[in-house]
Design an enzyme around this catalytic site. Structure first.
Site, mmCIF file in Angstrom:
data_model
loop_
_atom_site.group_PDB
_atom_site.id
_atom_site.type_symbol
_atom_site.label_atom_id
_atom_site.label_comp_id
_atom_site.label_asym_id
_atom_site.label_seq_id
_atom_site.Cartn_x
_atom_site.Cartn_y
_atom_site.Cartn_z
ATOM 1 N N HIS A 32 0.896 -1.266 0.119
ATOM 2 C CA HIS A 32 -0.144 -0.098 0.019
ATOM 3 C C HIS A 32 0.867 1.297 0.159
ATOM 4 O O HIS A 32 0.669 2.181 -0.798
ATOM 5 C CB HIS A 32 -0.917 -0.006 1.279
ATOM 6 C CG HIS A 32 -1.868 0.868 1.235
ATOM 7 N ND1 HIS A 32 -1.507 2.235 1.904
ATOM 8 C CD2 HIS A 32 -2.994 1.394 0.873
ATOM 9 C CE1 HIS A 32 -2.464 3.054 2.000
ATOM 10 N NE2 HIS A 32 -3.530 2.763 1.419
ATOM 11 N N ARG A 138 -10.813 8.401 -11.966
ATOM 12 C CA ARG A 138 -11.706 7.527 -11.123
ATOM 13 C C ARG A 138 -13.014 8.380 -10.297
ATOM 14 O O ARG A 138 -12.515 9.277 -9.386
ATOM 15 C CB ARG A 138 -10.953 6.760 -10.353
ATOM 16 C CG ARG A 138 -10.045 5.568 -10.885
ATOM 17 C CD ARG A 138 -8.866 5.225 -9.661
ATOM 18 N NE ARG A 138 -7.731 6.306 -9.995
ATOM 19 C CZ ARG A 138 -6.243 6.197 -10.041
ATOM 20 N NH1 ARG A 138 -6.174 4.966 -9.811
ATOM 21 N NH2 ARG A 138 -5.669 7.189 -10.017
ATOM 22 N N CYS A 407 -4.944 1.139 -18.352
ATOM 23 C CA CYS A 407 -4.814 2.132 -17.342
ATOM 24 C C CYS A 407 -4.452 1.510 -15.980
ATOM 25 O O CYS A 407 -4.910 1.841 -14.849
ATOM 26 C CB CYS A 407 -6.339 2.736 -17.339
ATOM 27 S SG CYS A 407 -7.658 1.827 -16.817
#
Lengths: 459, 459
Positions: A32, A138, A407
């Protein structure tokens, strides 16, 4: 300020925004911390095993050295080094020789380079790093912003279509304004906008305390909120009620989003700004899903244009991010103006492997050579790549020269070369990764030309 | 006794075992209630919308009628009818004309029919319904049995390999005894045994109360158990640390299982029982995983045979249940003695669709015709079927006539016909579904012959 953590999770996002650098004890290239820092263009050293953190004492130790909040450390993200104390830093400038080389690269390369960008600020950054368009907006990131998530939660917690529509009407102007700003920044360049993708429960709070707070704010009984939260729980959210499945079962959500996009495009058109929206439907497994969503999109887009008396060029396409969509691309192509390969999800489903859960065995697999590489770092040519090749070949048989991009953030040089090899129109990744992608694209172009030359010479 | 529930979940398993029939208000063909009842050979009416249950009052209403615990109702599972009161029942007998037709079907069909069976009792049932072998023994079902789950939890909660090995030594004789019984029942017929598949956290209790109880039983501090439980949590268990990924990271688990299987096979061999174990590695995404697991299996199998001075024929194969394995089957074939297509998981990953979560949109999709059918009921020929065809064709180019079956419970007549068409060696499903599968197999054989005849005539 440097954020020092054992590992980071989505709740650290505020701290990561505030920090100049990030240091973690656990994780690797795809942890992360590494992924988010890369997206933010921040320096990060992830998986520093020698680091031990005592959260209670707010101290950390590295070998014999213990440092505490307020002490100075310096990170070298390229070498993965932690230096005790302050080191004088230089702000990198994309000028001089660097600029010249990238200019040459742009002249040579024959594959486009776009950026993933969710906000007007991201879009400006994208241009600065040489993006020729936005490959992925997004829209859910807009849902998460402060002052908005309240309306989003209201929408999710509504019992009926009417309630949802009312809440969506509050979100509409905010989304529209975002798109207006993005279109203005990207004037004349294509902007691929993905409609809502994640499952709705991602927008609801996780703890009872937070839920209680929201219940009070909204004047909704706590137990109702709790029940709805529980009802939205999913065993495998990655494979659940998300993407176009949301758009199909709650059409009012996607309708609002298309309206916001087209409203924005029509409004800026009146100011002589050229918006080129590419509206993208996520998570298609069957052509029928796209057909339905395309019909809805075209209907609303035409309505909005009529209302404004303006004509705007727009495309309707889809993500190819599920194996079945890749296998049946020849059925999907007639209904899609473009494809964007979502190589993250395509890798997850092709391998049956959740990126969020792979940490328990994937590092071991890579270390022992069971997998040649981490397929989230660089595209897996053999498996995922085969699906991509099949989709491209079968679709272009039907639609010659069809526009297709990627993407999925895999814009490392090896992946860029592969994308070039299989004939993609463009690659798209985080703005900060574009200079390397542009260079890699030029190298791929040259390599192919040289191979072509050799093969011609030997014929 | 009839179990009446709004819907069933895994915790109802005890009640479902005790019940003669199951009635639910919600769900369809693939709901938990329907799937489990089918496996148990029990009558079930799922998704009776007119049914309203008041759990507090222990009453249920159907239109104007309210009934309570102890009242009589009768179910007709074929028609989906609920009849108030008692209807005289007849026990179906697989005799007379029924037996004759199935005998004819068996003479005609040229595709094998096996059963999925987890226990010696299941195996006996399988034979009664005409199984020619067991296509799937799910070894984890043995782990869940009472008196065993304690040892399994001890294994999971161990901090190190030594601790796990100690706990596994307690499980070994229990697994061995199960296999001994199953081999005796299936004397001379093949038995495909799948090594541990589900993620380990499935074996741990879900509530703090239960955890506390186990902590007390085991003499382990509660907080340690809780921490381990939390550490094992997965975001997408379906795509997580399961299948061969467990066998590779904790080799001692699979080693114990292979030892138990081969020990059982050698022991019954001394009693003139012919065991034909087919050891099956689940969730392969890359040939390297199978290569490693095959080496381990062969090493232990040879050791055990040497120890007993007995030779047993055994095969080592794999599930094809991940898209990547199907795409790269030509790489896997050289290392596999057989394939079994796990069409449940293959459908889940090919569609990016969790069966446990699909209830929120899949019924709507099927109702509106967005999907032609529920792909968990009958194999999706176009997508999943294409992957199966690719895997079969590419693998048999390398290994002619390679043994390949399906164990995903899709043994409805349409799926059986498809399996026959693509050249599978056998189909395998719940024992109670075998008569229909045998008939469907014969019909598929005849249909193909007739088509063959027609095409010969027209040439």
């Amino acid at each position: 300020m440097i954020l020092v953590r054992t590992e980071t999770s989505p709740e650290d996002i505020g701290g990561m925004h505030a920090a100049q650098g990030i240091l973690t004890a656990r994780g690797g290239m795809t942890s992360h911390a590494a992924v988010v820092a890369r997206g933010m263009g921040k320096c990060c050293v992830a998986g520093c095993n020698a680091l031990h953190i005592d959260e209670g004492q707010k101290t950390a130790s590295l070998g014999a050295h213990t440092f505490r909040e307020g002490d100075f450390i310096t990170l070298n993200g390229t070498k993965g080094e932690v230096v005790l104390g302050q080191v004088p830093l230089v702000q990198p400038e994309l000028k001089g020789d660097f600029e010249t080389i990238l200019k040459w690269a742009d002249e040579i390369r024959d594959i486009g380079v776009r950026a993933n960008a969710d906000t007007p600020a991201d879009a400006r950054m994208a241009l600065k790093f040489g993006a020729e368009g936005i490959g992925l907006v997004r829209t859910e990131h807009m849902f998460f912003e402060e002052g908005r998530v309240q309306a989003v939660r209201e929408m999710i917690l509504s019992d009926d279509t009417e309630g949802r529509k009312k809440a969506l009407q509050k979100i509409l102007p905010m989304q529209r304004n975002d798109f207006i700003e993005i279109f203005k920044v990207m004037d004349g360049l294509p902007v691929t906008i993905r409609l809502l993708d994640p499952p709705l429960h991602e927008f609801l709070p996780k703890t009872d305390e937070e839920l209680q707070e929201i219940a009070a704010d909204m004047g909704v009984p706590f137990h109702k909120l709790q029940a709805r939260n529980k009802a939205l729980h999913e065993f495998n959210p990655m494979l659940g009620h998300r993407g176009c499945r949301l758009g199909i079962t709650y059409p009012e959500i996607y309708e609002m989003q298309v309206e916001a996009i087209m409203e924005a495009a029509c409004r800026v058109a009146k100011e002589k700004v050229k918006a080129i929206p590419e509206i993208m439907i996520p998570l298609i497994a069957d052509v029928e899903e796209l057909r339905l969503m395309r019909e809805m999109t075209v209907r609303i887009a035409e309505e909005v244009q009529k209302r404004h008396g303006v004509k705007v060029r727009y495309d309707v396409g889809t993500m190819i991010e599920i194996a079945r969509a890749a296998l049946l691309a020849h059925e999907i192509a007639p209904v899609a103006d473009f494809y964007s390969f979502g190589t993250n999800d395509l890798t997850q489903t092709t391998y049956g492997l959740s990126r969020d859960d792979a940490g328990r065995f994937l590092p071991y697999y890579v270390e022992k050579g069971i997998f040649e590489q981490d397929p989230f770092v660089s595209i897996d040519r053999k498996g995922v790549g085969l699906l991509m090749r099949m989709a491209i070949t079968n679709s272009r048989k039907i639609k010659k020269g069809m526009k297709m991009g990627i993407c999925g953030e895999q814009v490392d040089p090896v992946s860029v070369e592969f994308c070039h090899e299989i004939g993609l129109t463009y690659v798209s990744g985080s703005p900060f990764r574009l200079p390397v992608a542009r260079l890699a694209a030029a190298q791929a172009t040259l390599k192919k030309k040289m191979k072509g030359g050799v093969s011609r010479a030997t014929v």
